[in-house]
Design a protein around this motif. Structure first.
Motif, PDB file in Angstrom:
ATOM      1  N   PHE A  65       8.193   0.426   7.546  1.00  0.00           N
ATOM      2  CA  PHE A  65       7.803   1.841   7.508  1.00  0.00           C
ATOM      3  C   PHE A  65       7.168   2.270   8.829  1.00  0.00           C
ATOM      4  O   PHE A  65       7.119   3.441   9.145  1.00  0.00           O
ATOM      5  CB  PHE A  65       6.762   2.064   6.407  1.00  0.00           C
ATOM      6  CG  PHE A  65       7.350   2.250   5.044  1.00  0.00           C
ATOM      7  CD1 PHE A  65       7.673   3.510   4.580  1.00  0.00           C
ATOM      8  CD2 PHE A  65       7.558   1.167   4.216  1.00  0.00           C
ATOM      9  CE1 PHE A  65       8.202   3.691   3.323  1.00  0.00           C
ATOM     10  CE2 PHE A  65       8.087   1.342   2.951  1.00  0.00           C
ATOM     11  CZ  PHE A  65       8.405   2.603   2.506  1.00  0.00           C
ATOM     12  N   ARG A 124       5.236  14.050  -8.288  1.00  0.00           N
ATOM     13  CA  ARG A 124       3.797  13.776  -8.261  1.00  0.00           C
ATOM     14  C   ARG A 124       3.041  14.778  -9.125  1.00  0.00           C
ATOM     15  O   ARG A 124       2.081  14.437  -9.809  1.00  0.00           O
ATOM     16  CB  ARG A 124       3.287  13.797  -6.812  1.00  0.00           C
ATOM     17  CG  ARG A 124       3.813  12.639  -5.981  1.00  0.00           C
ATOM     18  CD  ARG A 124       3.130  12.587  -4.621  1.00  0.00           C
ATOM     19  NE  ARG A 124       3.414  13.736  -3.820  1.00  0.00           N
ATOM     20  CZ  ARG A 124       4.150  13.740  -2.697  1.00  0.00           C
ATOM     21  NH1 ARG A 124       4.679  12.623  -2.245  1.00  0.00           N
ATOM     22  NH2 ARG A 124       4.338  14.840  -2.021  1.00  0.00           N
ATOM     23  N   PHE A 179      -2.909   4.887  -4.019  1.00  0.00           N
ATOM     24  CA  PHE A 179      -2.476   3.587  -3.487  1.00  0.00           C
ATOM     25  C   PHE A 179      -1.034   3.693  -2.975  1.00  0.00           C
ATOM     26  O   PHE A 179      -0.146   4.110  -3.695  1.00  0.00           O
ATOM     27  CB  PHE A 179      -2.571   2.521  -4.579  1.00  0.00           C
ATOM     28  CG  PHE A 179      -2.298   1.143  -4.073  1.00  0.00           C
ATOM     29  CD1 PHE A 179      -3.324   0.373  -3.549  1.00  0.00           C
ATOM     30  CD2 PHE A 179      -1.016   0.621  -4.086  1.00  0.00           C
ATOM     31  CE1 PHE A 179      -3.077  -0.898  -3.048  1.00  0.00           C
ATOM     32  CE2 PHE A 179      -0.754  -0.651  -3.592  1.00  0.00           C
ATOM     33  CZ  PHE A 179      -1.797  -1.406  -3.077  1.00  0.00           C
ATOM     34  N   GLY A 180      -0.823   3.292  -1.715  1.00  0.00           N
ATOM     35  CA  GLY A 180       0.508   3.447  -1.101  1.00  0.00           C
ATOM     36  C   GLY A 180       0.729   4.910  -0.786  1.00  0.00           C
ATOM     37  O   GLY A 180       1.755   5.498  -1.114  1.00  0.00           O
ATOM     38  N   GLN A 233       5.911   5.971  -6.522  1.00  0.00           N
ATOM     39  CA  GLN A 233       7.127   5.398  -5.913  1.00  0.00           C
ATOM     40  C   GLN A 233       6.797   4.280  -4.917  1.00  0.00           C
ATOM     41  O   GLN A 233       7.350   4.237  -3.812  1.00  0.00           O
ATOM     42  CB  GLN A 233       7.973   6.507  -5.248  1.00  0.00           C
ATOM     43  CG  GLN A 233       8.453   7.578  -6.207  1.00  0.00           C
ATOM     44  CD  GLN A 233       9.516   7.101  -7.216  1.00  0.00           C
ATOM     45  OE1 GLN A 233       9.629   5.903  -7.491  1.00  0.00           O
ATOM     46  NE2 GLN A 233      10.270   8.009  -7.791  1.00  0.00           N
ATOM     47  N   VAL A 234       5.911   3.374  -5.332  1.00  0.00           N
ATOM     48  CA  VAL A 234       5.516   2.247  -4.470  1.00  0.00           C
ATOM     49  C   VAL A 234       5.935   0.903  -5.087  1.00  0.00           C
ATOM     50  O   VAL A 234       6.321  -0.016  -4.376  1.00  0.00           O
ATOM     51  CB  VAL A 234       3.982   2.241  -4.238  1.00  0.00           C
ATOM     52  CG1 VAL A 234       3.552   1.043  -3.401  1.00  0.00           C
ATOM     53  CG2 VAL A 234       3.522   3.533  -3.568  1.00  0.00           C
ATOM     54  N   TRP A 272       8.683  -1.556  -3.945  1.00  0.00           N
ATOM     55  CA  TRP A 272       8.729  -2.066  -2.560  1.00  0.00           C
ATOM     56  C   TRP A 272       8.248  -3.509  -2.394  1.00  0.00           C
ATOM     57  O   TRP A 272       8.859  -4.263  -1.637  1.00  0.00           O
ATOM     58  CB  TRP A 272       7.942  -1.138  -1.620  1.00  0.00           C
ATOM     59  CG  TRP A 272       8.657   0.150  -1.384  1.00  0.00           C
ATOM     60  CD1 TRP A 272       8.523   1.297  -2.116  1.00  0.00           C
ATOM     61  CD2 TRP A 272       9.660   0.430  -0.388  1.00  0.00           C
ATOM     62  NE1 TRP A 272       9.372   2.269  -1.636  1.00  0.00           N
ATOM     63  CE2 TRP A 272      10.082   1.767  -0.567  1.00  0.00           C
ATOM     64  CE3 TRP A 272      10.236  -0.314   0.637  1.00  0.00           C
ATOM     65  CZ2 TRP A 272      11.054   2.372   0.234  1.00  0.00           C
ATOM     66  CZ3 TRP A 272      11.200   0.283   1.443  1.00  0.00           C
ATOM     67  CH2 TRP A 272      11.599   1.610   1.231  1.00  0.00           C
ATOM     68  N   PRO A 273       7.175  -3.930  -3.086  1.00  0.00           N
ATOM     69  CA  PRO A 273       6.698  -5.301  -2.817  1.00  0.00           C
ATOM     70  C   PRO A 273       7.575  -6.371  -3.472  1.00  0.00           C
ATOM     71  O   PRO A 273       8.321  -6.073  -4.411  1.00  0.00           O
ATOM     72  CB  PRO A 273       5.306  -5.303  -3.458  1.00  0.00           C
ATOM     73  CG  PRO A 273       5.397  -4.312  -4.552  1.00  0.00           C
ATOM     74  CD  PRO A 273       6.335  -3.239  -4.075  1.00  0.00           C
TER      75      PRO A 273
HETATM   76  C1  LIG Z   1       8.268   6.074  -0.959  1.00  0.00           C
HETATM   77  S1  LIG Z   1       6.751   5.879  -0.137  1.00  0.00           S
HETATM   78  C2  LIG Z   1       5.690   6.803  -1.232  1.00  0.00           C
HETATM   79  C3  LIG Z   1       4.462   7.343  -0.537  1.00  0.00           C
HETATM   80  C4  LIG Z   1       3.480   8.120  -1.407  1.00  0.00           C
HETATM   81  N1  LIG Z   1       3.030   7.349  -2.543  1.00  0.00           N
HETATM   82  C5  LIG Z   1       4.046   9.441  -1.850  1.00  0.00           C
HETATM   83  O1  LIG Z   1       4.357   9.619  -3.041  1.00  0.00           O
HETATM   84  O2  LIG Z   1       4.164  10.332  -1.007  1.00  0.00           O
HETATM   85  C6  LIG Z   1       6.282   4.210  -0.467  1.00  0.00           C
HETATM   86  C7  LIG Z   1       4.978   3.795   0.181  1.00  0.00           C
HETATM   87  O3  LIG Z   1       4.596   2.520  -0.328  1.00  0.00           O
HETATM   88  C8  LIG Z   1       3.925   1.831   0.706  1.00  0.00           C
HETATM   89  N2  LIG Z   1       3.899   0.397   0.389  1.00  0.00           N
HETATM   90  C9  LIG Z   1       4.950  -0.437   0.308  1.00  0.00           C
HETATM   91  N3  LIG Z   1       4.529  -1.685   0.013  1.00  0.00           N
HETATM   92  C10 LIG Z   1       3.184  -1.622  -0.108  1.00  0.00           C
HETATM   93  C11 LIG Z   1       2.167  -2.590  -0.396  1.00  0.00           C
HETATM   94  N4  LIG Z   1       2.474  -3.876  -0.605  1.00  0.00           N
HETATM   95  N5  LIG Z   1       0.888  -2.172  -0.444  1.00  0.00           N
HETATM   96  C12 LIG Z   1       0.569  -0.875  -0.227  1.00  0.00           C
HETATM   97  N6  LIG Z   1       1.483   0.088   0.065  1.00  0.00           N
HETATM   98  C13 LIG Z   1       2.777  -0.288   0.119  1.00  0.00           C
HETATM   99  C14 LIG Z   1       4.746   2.164   1.935  1.00  0.00           C
HETATM  100  O4  LIG Z   1       4.070   1.879   3.146  1.00  0.00           O
HETATM  101  C15 LIG Z   1       5.009   3.658   1.689  1.00  0.00           C
HETATM  102  O5  LIG Z   1       4.010   4.447   2.254  1.00  0.00           O
END
Ligand SMILES: C[S@@+](CC[C@H](N)C(=O)[O-])C[C@H]1O[C@@H](n2cnc3c(N)ncnc32)[C@H](O)[C@@H]1O
Length: 341
Positions: A141, A163, A189-190, A258-259, A262-263
């Protein structure tokens, strides 16, 4: 179950239902266009062959592609759109050429809610798609180009509406009452580039809910945008989750949008988030789950490096394994989880 919920939404809130349908149809159409554009040059070369046919292996060799399963996935999309026909070990081009004019015509049918969020990603995704076919891993990112594109997407209605649904679903006013009007401690968070955080702040202010709002992410690049664009005059504490972990048992509410796809280990992420909550705290937000209707958007985020949306059953497992109850609305993808008593 999911279909009933969607029909329920159509009756309850026809305007929201229309947005949902536009978003689903639009992402399907748009992702197919991006795939056709990305592979246009390679496929048009095959169209020039006498039989317009090529063995998959040969096509992969010619183009330096290594990821056969992804190639088959992409060809299957093009097959549905009538561009190619896949046989056992080869494929045939059905059209003379994939022409830009036709793709442009198709693009005109894509709803604005989708173009606003994802048109900026078009060129990037075409390149990402070829790189994934070549076996090159996705960028983080933090990369300069990607963080700007995410910032555009996350500002758009596509994410904002989701949201908003989640904020309404969580009934934060009840939480505030239970807290006897002490400020609720809430963590985004995220948080990405902070659009959602500002949305939470506006929501809390409109509802007169006293609050302490914090937000974190692992992307330094996105956090920089958050600090520059949004946070300077606002009363939000942004921090880098890589450098600092939140306090255990501290928050009344954690928002996560939407986080979780990703992990590598979402069960562990839910476990960590649970540990940051007070005993009666809530974990809420948005999480798309996989279905045929979301296939194209799932493909799109996988090309960008996400693990892909969970099946609904898998999503529930993430919470069950952490001894949490979860309520989920499959029409809007909003959820609310609490610790089991
Ligand atoms: C699709 S974006 C969504 C951003 C925000 N939540 C929004 O709705 O606007 C996904 C976000 O998850 C974050 N992310 C991914 N893996 C993560 C982790 N292990 N811990 C924290 N944040 C994480 C990314 O950096 C990114 O900012």
């Amino acid at each position: 179950m999911s279909l009933f919920k969607i029909l329920g939404l159509a009756i309850r809130d026809p305007a929201r239902f229309k947005v949902l349908i536009d978003a689903i149809k639009g992402t399907q159409l748009y992702a197919n266009i991006v795939v056709a554009r990305a592979l246009q040059a390679q496929l048009n070369k095959v169209a020039e062959l006498p039989e317009k046919k090529i063995a998959l292996e040969e096509f992969m060799q010619q183009n330096n592609f290594r990821n056969k399963s992804l190639l088959l996935e992409l060809l299957a999309l093009l097959e549905k759109d009538g561009f190619v026909k896949i046989k056992k070990d080869d494929f045939v081009i059905l059209k003379k050429q994939i022409v830009e004019e036709e793709l442009k015509k198709r693009e005109k049918k894509v709803a604005p809610i989708v173009l606003d969020a994802f048109e900026a990603f078009g060129d990037y995704t075409e390149r990402a798609l070829i790189e994934r076919l070549e076996g090159v891993p996705p960028a983080s990112f933090d990369s300069n180009e990607l963080r700007v594109l995410w910032n555009v997407a996350l500002r758009g209605d596509f994410y904002t509406i989701q949201r908003r649904d989640a904020l309404n679903f969580a009934q934060l006013d009840k939480l505030a009452k239970r807290n006897q009007n002490q400020p609720i401690r809430i963590l985004d968070f995220g948080c990405g580039s902070g659009e959602g955080t500002i949305q939470i702040l506006t929501f809390l202010r409109e509802k007169n809910i006293p609050h302490n709002l914090e937000a974190c992410d692992i992307s330094e690049g996105l956090l920089e945008i958050a600090a520059e664009d949004e946070a300077l005059e606002e009363d939000i504490y942004f921090f880098n989750y890589k450098e600092r972990k939140p306090k255990e048992g501290y928050y009344d509410a954690i928002f996560i949008s939407q986080v979780l796809h990703w992990p590598d280990d979402p069960v562990q992420m839910v476990s960590d988030l649970k540990s940051y909550l007070k005993e009666n705290g809530i974990l809420f937000g948005v999480q798309s789950t996989f279905s045929k209707r979301l296939y194209q958007i799932d493909l799109f985020i996988r090309l960008l490096g996400a693990k892909g949306f969970p099946e609904e059953k898998e999503f529930y497992r993430w919470f069950e394994e952490n001894d949490m109850n979860v309520r989920f609305d499959p029409a809007t993808y909003t959820f609310l989880a609490t610790k089991k008593k």
